[in-house]
Design a protein around this motif. Structure first.
Motif, short mmCIF file in Angstrom:
data_model
loop_
_atom_site.label_atom_id
_atom_site.label_comp_id
_atom_site.label_asym_id
_atom_site.label_seq_id
_atom_site.Cartn_x
_atom_site.Cartn_y
_atom_site.Cartn_z
N GLU A 156 0.83 -1.21 0.00
CA GLU A 156 0.00 0.00 0.00
C GLU A 156 0.86 1.26 0.00
O GLU A 156 0.56 2.24 -0.67
N GLN A 157 1.97 1.23 0.72
CA GLN A 157 2.86 2.39 0.75
C GLN A 157 3.49 2.63 -0.62
O GLN A 157 3.65 3.78 -1.05
N TYR A 175 3.77 5.75 -5.76
CA TYR A 175 3.59 5.92 -7.20
C TYR A 175 2.51 6.96 -7.50
O TYR A 175 2.62 7.74 -8.46
N ASP A 176 1.46 6.97 -6.68
CA ASP A 176 0.39 7.95 -6.88
C ASP A 176 0.91 9.38 -6.73
O ASP A 176 0.61 10.26 -7.56
N LYS A 196 4.12 7.02 -18.11
CA LYS A 196 3.67 5.69 -18.53
C LYS A 196 4.32 4.59 -17.69
O LYS A 196 3.66 3.62 -17.29
N LYS A 197 5.61 4.74 -17.40
CA LYS A 197 6.31 3.75 -16.57
C LYS A 197 5.70 3.70 -15.17
O LYS A 197 5.50 2.62 -14.60
N HIS A 198 5.41 4.88 -14.62
CA HIS A 198 4.83 4.93 -13.28
C HIS A 198 3.43 4.30 -13.25
O HIS A 198 3.08 3.59 -12.29
N ARG A 225 1.31 -3.04 -8.81
CA ARG A 225 1.21 -3.06 -7.35
C ARG A 225 -0.25 -3.16 -6.89
O ARG A 225 -0.55 -3.82 -5.89
N ILE A 226 -1.18 -2.54 -7.63
CA ILE A 226 -2.61 -2.67 -7.29
C ILE A 226 -3.05 -4.11 -7.48
O ILE A 226 -3.83 -4.66 -6.68
N GLN A 227 -2.55 -4.77 -8.54
CA GLN A 227 -2.88 -6.17 -8.76
C GLN A 227 -2.33 -7.03 -7.62
O GLN A 227 -3.00 -7.96 -7.15
#
Length: 228
Positions: free
Chosen positions: A12-13, A18-19, A47-49, A56-58
């Motif tokens: 989550e961190q 990334y957000d 795009k990379k981010h 990471r969400i997956q």
């Protein structure tokens, strides 16, 4: 279970990191006034981010599905949905920022063609107020970036502390398992010994009973059939 919670928090961190980085890059696009190569470079980084954020969400969703308790599972899945909505919001803001940046660059190119050399002269004659405003904006941006970096450092320190605590817990659990294994092995030896003792006791009882009945038969024989 504690190790799983640590992985969830770390994941989550990373999503939050990334957000924040994507939001900062979108701000850079909004403020980009050229050249086109610079805008292309920023978009490649965005795009990379987004790719890393999607992965990471997956991972976060997979960890949610692996939860034992239904309440924990639903709570994490709700967070997954929130992160996906935030990612879609960032994608929308990204498209709008690109459109605004391109419109700004087109406007500047047209203005440069119309004004020619006069435009360059006017830029060199900026007022003190304009320079002060620009300096203030730059300072504010630097302070914002500094605060963001401080937050990331704090989150990293918290993650390291959590991982260290989890490592100690795992080590202590491993030691307890080793102690339990020794106890189980000792119990197994005692049970084997008692089983052998029980077999010996049964054999002795059988022999004693056989001797007893043989004695009884001998006495009866002498009493009832003395002539034999």
């Amino acid at each position: 279970m504690a190790t799983s919670d640590v992985h969830v928090r770390v994941c989550e961190q990373e999503i939050l990191k990334y957000d924040l980085e994507i939001k900062a890059l979108i701000q850079d696009i909004t403020e980009c006034d050229g050249p086109q190569s610079k805008l292309t470079e920023i978009n490649t980084d965005v795009k990379k981010h987004f790719h890393n954020l999607r992965l990471r969400i997956q991972d976060f969703e997979r960890m949610a599905m692996e939860q034992d308790r239904e309440s924990d599972k639903q709570a994490l899945l709700s967070q997954v949905e929130g992160h996906r909505k935030q990612m879609l919001s960032n994608q929308t803001a990204w498209r709008k920022a690109n459109l605004a940046s391109k419109l700004s660059m087109d406007k500047m190119e047209k203005q440069a063609l119309l004004n020619g050399a006069d435009g360059a002269v006017r830029k060199r004659k900026m007022t003190k107020e304009g320079l002060a405003q620009s300096a203030g904006d730059i300072t504010e941006n630097l302070m914002s970036i500094s605060r963001m970096m401080a937050q990331q450092v704090q989150q990293s320190e918290d993650s390291i502390t959590t991982l260290a605590t989890s490592s100690r817990t795992i080590q202590e659990t491993n030691e307890e398992f080793k102690a339990m294994t020794g106890t189980i092995q000792l119990g197994r030896k005692l049970i084997t010994k008692y089983n052998r003792r029980e077999l010996t006791d049964k054999l002795l009882i059988f022999l004693a009973l056989a001797l007893f009945f043989a004695t009884v038969l001998y006495i009866l024989k002498k009493r009832l059939f003395p002539f034999l």
